[in-house]
Design a protein around this motif. Structure first.
Motif, PDB file in Angstrom:
ATOM      1  N   CYS A 145       2.081  14.327   2.523  1.00  0.00           N
ATOM      2  CA  CYS A 145       0.636  14.463   2.289  1.00  0.00           C
ATOM      3  C   CYS A 145      -0.204  14.298   3.550  1.00  0.00           C
ATOM      4  O   CYS A 145      -1.401  14.574   3.537  1.00  0.00           O
ATOM      5  CB  CYS A 145       0.164  13.472   1.221  1.00  0.00           C
ATOM      6  N   GLY A 146       0.391  13.834   4.630  1.00  0.00           N
ATOM      7  CA  GLY A 146      -0.339  13.640   5.879  1.00  0.00           C
ATOM      8  C   GLY A 146      -1.087  12.322   5.973  1.00  0.00           C
ATOM      9  O   GLY A 146      -1.741  12.053   6.968  1.00  0.00           O
ATOM     10  N   GLY A 147      -1.012  11.502   4.925  1.00  0.00           N
ATOM     11  CA  GLY A 147      -1.731  10.228   4.911  1.00  0.00           C
ATOM     12  C   GLY A 147      -1.253   9.288   6.005  1.00  0.00           C
ATOM     13  O   GLY A 147      -0.061   9.050   6.147  1.00  0.00           O
ATOM     14  N   GLN A 148      -2.210   8.762   6.781  1.00  0.00           N
ATOM     15  CA  GLN A 148      -1.881   7.805   7.837  1.00  0.00           C
ATOM     16  C   GLN A 148      -1.702   6.413   7.257  1.00  0.00           C
ATOM     17  O   GLN A 148      -2.483   5.995   6.421  1.00  0.00           O
ATOM     18  CB  GLN A 148      -3.018   7.721   8.840  1.00  0.00           C
ATOM     19  N   LEU A 149      -0.704   5.709   7.733  1.00  0.00           N
ATOM     20  CA  LEU A 149      -0.493   4.337   7.297  1.00  0.00           C
ATOM     21  C   LEU A 149      -0.900   3.351   8.383  1.00  0.00           C
ATOM     22  O   LEU A 149      -1.578   2.380   8.103  1.00  0.00           O
ATOM     23  CB  LEU A 149       0.956   4.139   6.878  1.00  0.00           C
ATOM     24  N   PHE A 150      -0.467   3.618   9.610  1.00  0.00           N
ATOM     25  CA  PHE A 150      -0.863   2.739  10.707  1.00  0.00           C
ATOM     26  C   PHE A 150      -0.661   3.445  12.031  1.00  0.00           C
ATOM     27  O   PHE A 150      -0.045   4.503  12.109  1.00  0.00           O
ATOM     28  CB  PHE A 150      -0.108   1.403  10.665  1.00  0.00           C
ATOM     29  N   SER A 151      -1.220   2.841  13.066  1.00  0.00           N
ATOM     30  CA  SER A 151      -1.038   3.349  14.419  1.00  0.00           C
ATOM     31  C   SER A 151      -0.611   2.208  15.324  1.00  0.00           C
ATOM     32  O   SER A 151      -0.665   1.038  14.946  1.00  0.00           O
ATOM     33  CB  SER A 151      -2.322   4.012  14.932  1.00  0.00           C
ATOM     34  N   GLU A 152      -0.177   2.575  16.507  1.00  0.00           N
ATOM     35  CA  GLU A 152       0.182   1.615  17.558  1.00  0.00           C
ATOM     36  C   GLU A 152      -0.619   1.981  18.794  1.00  0.00           C
ATOM     37  O   GLU A 152      -0.796   3.159  19.088  1.00  0.00           O
ATOM     38  CB  GLU A 152       1.656   1.729  17.934  1.00  0.00           C
ATOM     39  N   ASN A 153      -1.078   0.980  19.506  1.00  0.00           N
ATOM     40  CA  ASN A 153      -1.783   1.198  20.758  1.00  0.00           C
ATOM     41  C   ASN A 153      -1.191   0.245  21.782  1.00  0.00           C
ATOM     42  O   ASN A 153      -1.003  -0.939  21.494  1.00  0.00           O
ATOM     43  CB  ASN A 153      -3.282   0.936  20.587  1.00  0.00           C
ATOM     44  N   ALA A 154      -0.896   0.749  22.972  1.00  0.00           N
ATOM     45  CA  ALA A 154      -0.262  -0.068  24.007  1.00  0.00           C
ATOM     46  C   ALA A 154      -1.084  -1.307  24.354  1.00  0.00           C
ATOM     47  O   ALA A 154      -0.541  -2.324  24.771  1.00  0.00           O
ATOM     48  CB  ALA A 154      -0.025   0.772  25.259  1.00  0.00           C
ATOM     49  N   VAL A 155      -2.392  -1.241  24.143  1.00  0.00           N
ATOM     50  CA  VAL A 155      -3.256  -2.392  24.410  1.00  0.00           C
ATOM     51  C   VAL A 155      -2.901  -3.558  23.490  1.00  0.00           C
ATOM     52  O   VAL A 155      -3.053  -4.717  23.859  1.00  0.00           O
ATOM     53  CB  VAL A 155      -4.744  -1.997  24.236  1.00  0.00           C
TER      54      VAL A 155
ATOM     55  N   GLY B 112       0.834  -1.188   0.000  1.00  0.00           N
ATOM     56  CA  GLY B 112       0.000   0.000   0.000  1.00  0.00           C
ATOM     57  C   GLY B 112       0.871   1.241   0.000  1.00  0.00           C
ATOM     58  O   GLY B 112       2.102   1.155  -0.068  1.00  0.00           O
ATOM     59  N   GLN B 113       0.208   2.391   0.098  1.00  0.00           N
ATOM     60  CA  GLN B 113       0.948   3.643   0.107  1.00  0.00           C
ATOM     61  C   GLN B 113       0.067   4.771   0.618  1.00  0.00           C
ATOM     62  O   GLN B 113      -1.144   4.642   0.706  1.00  0.00           O
ATOM     63  CB  GLN B 113       1.448   3.987  -1.291  1.00  0.00           C
ATOM     64  N   CYS B 114       0.722   5.887   0.931  1.00  0.00           N
ATOM     65  CA  CYS B 114       0.004   7.091   1.319  1.00  0.00           C
ATOM     66  C   CYS B 114      -0.613   7.721   0.066  1.00  0.00           C
ATOM     67  O   CYS B 114      -0.423   7.225  -1.045  1.00  0.00           O
ATOM     68  CB  CYS B 114       0.955   8.070   1.997  1.00  0.00           C
ATOM     69  N   ALA B 115      -1.318   8.815   0.224  1.00  0.00           N
ATOM     70  CA  ALA B 115      -2.003   9.461  -0.902  1.00  0.00           C
ATOM     71  C   ALA B 115      -1.047   9.939  -1.994  1.00  0.00           C
ATOM     72  O   ALA B 115      -1.355   9.828  -3.177  1.00  0.00           O
ATOM     73  CB  ALA B 115      -2.857  10.625  -0.401  1.00  0.00           C
ATOM     74  N   CYS B 116       0.105  10.460  -1.616  1.00  0.00           N
ATOM     75  CA  CYS B 116       1.032  10.986  -2.628  1.00  0.00           C
ATOM     76  C   CYS B 116       2.019   9.934  -3.123  1.00  0.00           C
ATOM     77  O   CYS B 116       2.734  10.167  -4.099  1.00  0.00           O
ATOM     78  CB  CYS B 116       1.776  12.208  -2.087  1.00  0.00           C
ATOM     79  N   GLY B 117       2.084   8.788  -2.477  1.00  0.00           N
ATOM     80  CA  GLY B 117       2.975   7.709  -2.905  1.00  0.00           C
ATOM     81  C   GLY B 117       4.388   7.804  -2.376  1.00  0.00           C
ATOM     82  O   GLY B 117       5.222   6.953  -2.689  1.00  0.00           O
ATOM     83  N   ALA B 118       4.688   8.808  -1.557  1.00  0.00           N
ATOM     84  CA  ALA B 118       6.047   8.961  -1.033  1.00  0.00           C
ATOM     85  C   ALA B 118       6.398   7.847  -0.048  1.00  0.00           C
ATOM     86  O   ALA B 118       7.535   7.389  -0.004  1.00  0.00           O
ATOM     87  CB  ALA B 118       6.205  10.329  -0.361  1.00  0.00           C
ATOM     88  N   VAL B 119       5.417   7.418   0.745  1.00  0.00           N
ATOM     89  CA  VAL B 119       5.658   6.350   1.715  1.00  0.00           C
ATOM     90  C   VAL B 119       4.879   5.117   1.282  1.00  0.00           C
ATOM     91  O   VAL B 119       3.665   5.170   1.097  1.00  0.00           O
ATOM     92  CB  VAL B 119       5.238   6.766   3.145  1.00  0.00           C
ATOM     93  N   LYS B 120       5.587   4.035   1.095  1.00  0.00           N
ATOM     94  CA  LYS B 120       4.972   2.766   0.712  1.00  0.00           C
ATOM     95  C   LYS B 120       5.117   1.799   1.882  1.00  0.00           C
ATOM     96  O   LYS B 120       6.112   1.825   2.580  1.00  0.00           O
ATOM     97  CB  LYS B 120       5.632   2.223  -0.545  1.00  0.00           C
ATOM     98  N   ILE B 121       4.106   0.970   2.063  1.00  0.00           N
ATOM     99  CA  ILE B 121       4.113   0.008   3.162  1.00  0.00           C
ATOM    100  C   ILE B 121       3.930  -1.391   2.585  1.00  0.00           C
ATOM    101  O   ILE B 121       3.250  -1.563   1.574  1.00  0.00           O
ATOM    102  CB  ILE B 121       2.993   0.335   4.189  1.00  0.00           C
ATOM    103  N   GLN B 122       4.572  -2.373   3.196  1.00  0.00           N
ATOM    104  CA  GLN B 122       4.346  -3.754   2.799  1.00  0.00           C
ATOM    105  C   GLN B 122       4.493  -4.647   4.022  1.00  0.00           C
ATOM    106  O   GLN B 122       5.197  -4.313   4.966  1.00  0.00           O
ATOM    107  CB  GLN B 122       5.270  -4.192   1.679  1.00  0.00           C
ATOM    108  N   PHE B 123       3.767  -5.763   3.990  1.00  0.00           N
ATOM    109  CA  PHE B 123       3.873  -6.742   5.058  1.00  0.00           C
ATOM    110  C   PHE B 123       3.435  -8.083   4.531  1.00  0.00           C
ATOM    111  O   PHE B 123       2.708  -8.181   3.553  1.00  0.00           O
ATOM    112  CB  PHE B 123       3.056  -6.339   6.301  1.00  0.00           C
ATOM    113  N   ASP B 124       3.938  -9.131   5.161  1.00  0.00           N
ATOM    114  CA  ASP B 124       3.598 -10.511   4.812  1.00  0.00           C
ATOM    115  C   ASP B 124       2.821 -11.125   5.954  1.00  0.00           C
ATOM    116  O   ASP B 124       3.145 -10.928   7.128  1.00  0.00           O
ATOM    117  CB  ASP B 124       4.863 -11.340   4.564  1.00  0.00           C
ATOM    118  N   LEU B 125       1.794 -11.886   5.588  1.00  0.00           N
ATOM    119  CA  LEU B 125       1.013 -12.634   6.573  1.00  0.00           C
ATOM    120  C   LEU B 125       0.913 -14.080   6.122  1.00  0.00           C
ATOM    121  O   LEU B 125       0.835 -14.343   4.922  1.00  0.00           O
ATOM    122  CB  LEU B 125      -0.396 -12.038   6.700  1.00  0.00           C
ATOM    123  N   PRO B 126       0.892 -15.016   7.053  1.00  0.00           N
ATOM    124  CA  PRO B 126       0.756 -16.426   6.671  1.00  0.00           C
ATOM    125  C   PRO B 126      -0.557 -16.665   5.928  1.00  0.00           C
ATOM    126  O   PRO B 126      -1.616 -16.206   6.371  1.00  0.00           O
ATOM    127  CB  PRO B 126       0.762 -17.162   8.015  1.00  0.00           C
TER     128      PRO B 126
END
Length: 144
Positions: A79-89, A6-20
């Protein structure tokens, strides 16, 4: 393993992950809390939870906003696009925004909704209304 990108709105930050593959497609969580509404400008966020260790960034690394010791947001500084967050829970997990992913249509099932008492009452009716619905932006009429 199944790869998601995936990526943010402007494409500057791209994200990838693998899941089983055996785990199947993660189910979504909808969050109606005030903070999610304010930070996105939307009525709720639509997310999946994945191991944070599975995430990588093939281009730029997102910026970090620390809302509190228990809540952190990762976003594109351009662009300010959120990719993910972290929560202590959910220690060790990333709460990835489905809207940033390339294969959004695969995430259909909702597993849970959070802060339901904050759900905007008009949302359900608006989603079911027939008036004012367009599959894409309406095109202006061409006058000859």
């Amino acid at each position: 393993m199944e790869n998601f990108t995936g990526q943010c709105a402007c494409g500057a930050v791209k994200i990838q992950f693998d899941l089983p593959k055996a785990d199947g497609i993660p189910k979504q969580a909808l969050c109606h809390c005030i903070f999610c509404k304010r930070v996105t400008g939307a009525c709720f966020t639509r997310s999946i939870v994945v191991p944070q260790s599975s995430i990588s960034f093939p281009a730029a690394v997102p910026q970090l906003y620390v809302h509190s010791p228990s809540l952190k947001w990762h976003f594109c500084s351009a662009c300010g696009g959120q990719l993910f967050s972290e929560n202590a829970v959910l220690a060790g997990k990333a709460i990835v925004r489905v809207g940033t992913l390339d294969r959004q249509e695969e995430f259909e099932e909702v597993q849970l909704q959070l802060f339901c008492k904050r759900t905007n009452g008009w949302v359900k009716g608006a989603l079911e209304a027939e008036n004012g619905r367009f599959d894409e932006f309406a095109q202006p009429e061409v006058v000859a």
